[in-house]
Design a protein around this motif. Structure first.
Motif, PDB file in Angstrom:
ATOM      1  N   LYS A  56      47.017 -31.909 -55.611  1.00  0.00           N
ATOM      2  CA  LYS A  56      47.420 -33.039 -56.446  1.00  0.00           C
ATOM      3  C   LYS A  56      47.249 -34.366 -55.724  1.00  0.00           C
ATOM      4  N   CYS A  57      47.101 -35.389 -56.528  1.00  0.00           N
ATOM      5  CA  CYS A  57      47.048 -36.755 -56.022  1.00  0.00           C
ATOM      6  C   CYS A  57      48.319 -37.020 -55.209  1.00  0.00           C
ATOM      7  N   HIS A  58      48.167 -37.691 -54.060  1.00  0.00           N
ATOM      8  CA  HIS A  58      49.318 -37.938 -53.192  1.00  0.00           C
ATOM      9  C   HIS A  58      50.137 -39.159 -53.590  1.00  0.00           C
ATOM     10  N   ALA A  59      49.671 -39.911 -54.571  1.00  0.00           N
ATOM     11  CA  ALA A  59      50.451 -41.079 -54.997  1.00  0.00           C
ATOM     12  C   ALA A  59      51.774 -40.593 -55.584  1.00  0.00           C
ATOM     13  N   PHE A  60      52.802 -41.369 -55.363  1.00  0.00           N
ATOM     14  CA  PHE A  60      54.143 -40.993 -55.778  1.00  0.00           C
ATOM     15  C   PHE A  60      54.212 -40.749 -57.285  1.00  0.00           C
ATOM     16  N   GLY A  61      54.668 -39.552 -57.667  1.00  0.00           N
ATOM     17  CA  GLY A  61      54.862 -39.240 -59.077  1.00  0.00           C
ATOM     18  C   GLY A  61      53.594 -38.916 -59.858  1.00  0.00           C
ATOM     19  N   CYS A  62      52.460 -38.796 -59.196  1.00  0.00           N
ATOM     20  CA  CYS A  62      51.211 -38.504 -59.903  1.00  0.00           C
ATOM     21  C   CYS A  62      50.882 -37.012 -59.789  1.00  0.00           C
ATOM     22  N   ASP A  63      50.572 -36.390 -60.921  1.00  0.00           N
ATOM     23  CA  ASP A  63      50.279 -34.956 -60.948  1.00  0.00           C
ATOM     24  C   ASP A  63      48.804 -34.651 -61.188  1.00  0.00           C
ATOM     25  N   GLU A  64      47.995 -35.659 -61.056  1.00  0.00           N
ATOM     26  CA  GLU A  64      46.557 -35.507 -61.279  1.00  0.00           C
ATOM     27  C   GLU A  64      45.977 -34.503 -60.282  1.00  0.00           C
ATOM     28  N   HIS A  65      45.238 -33.523 -60.786  1.00  0.00           N
ATOM     29  CA  HIS A  65      44.605 -32.546 -59.893  1.00  0.00           C
ATOM     30  C   HIS A  65      43.306 -33.126 -59.358  1.00  0.00           C
ATOM     31  N   MET A  90      43.719 -39.142 -53.120  1.00  0.00           N
ATOM     32  CA  MET A  90      44.311 -39.541 -54.401  1.00  0.00           C
ATOM     33  C   MET A  90      43.293 -39.451 -55.527  1.00  0.00           C
ATOM     34  N   CYS A  91      43.803 -39.509 -56.758  1.00  0.00           N
ATOM     35  CA  CYS A  91      42.917 -39.566 -57.915  1.00  0.00           C
ATOM     36  C   CYS A  91      42.223 -40.936 -57.914  1.00  0.00           C
ATOM     37  N   ALA A  92      41.177 -41.068 -58.709  1.00  0.00           N
ATOM     38  CA  ALA A  92      40.380 -42.297 -58.726  1.00  0.00           C
ATOM     39  C   ALA A  92      41.233 -43.520 -59.061  1.00  0.00           C
ATOM     40  N   LYS A  93      42.144 -43.358 -59.994  1.00  0.00           N
ATOM     41  CA  LYS A  93      42.977 -44.474 -60.431  1.00  0.00           C
ATOM     42  C   LYS A  93      43.844 -45.006 -59.282  1.00  0.00           C
ATOM     43  N   HIS A  94      44.497 -44.094 -58.561  1.00  0.00           N
ATOM     44  CA  HIS A  94      45.361 -44.524 -57.465  1.00  0.00           C
ATOM     45  C   HIS A  94      44.569 -44.987 -56.254  1.00  0.00           C
ATOM     46  N   TRP A  95      43.465 -44.305 -55.988  1.00  0.00           N
ATOM     47  CA  TRP A  95      42.624 -44.692 -54.850  1.00  0.00           C
ATOM     48  C   TRP A  95      42.153 -46.138 -55.014  1.00  0.00           C
TER      49      TRP A  95
HETATM   50 ZN   LIG Z   1      47.075 -40.373 -58.869  1.00  0.00          ZN
END
Ligand SMILES: [Zn+2]
Length: 74
Positions: A6-15, A22-27
């Motif tokens: 999962k994305c390591h950003a807090f509260g993100c469950d994006e695989h 992280m997912c593209a959005k958080h990265w």
């Molecule tokens: Zn994310």
């Protein structure tokens, strides 16, 4: 072998793929300086042997915190 990661950003469950932090959005929210540090300290295969360097862990933590701060401030 593909593991669920999962994305390591807090509260993100994006695989995401395990080699990414992280997912593209958080990265995209990570400051360029921090992105460079994470990419520079990443060692190929660290997600397989589960033994990332302290430098990588530190850079990753900094990137995660930067995203958390940005999200908290809208
Ligand atoms: Zn994310």
């Amino acid at each position: 072998m593909i593991q669920i990661h999962k994305c390591h950003a807090f509260g993100c469950d994006e695989h995401i793929h395990p080699r990414f932090l992280m997912c593209a959005k958080h990265w995209a929210m990570v400051p360029k300086r921090s992105q460079t540090k994470v990419l520079k300290t990443y060692r190929k295969g660290q997600e397989i042997d589960k033994n990332p360097s302290n430098e990588y862990l530190f850079a990753a933590k900094e990137a995660i915190q930067a995203v958390q701060i940005k999200e908290a401030h809208g």
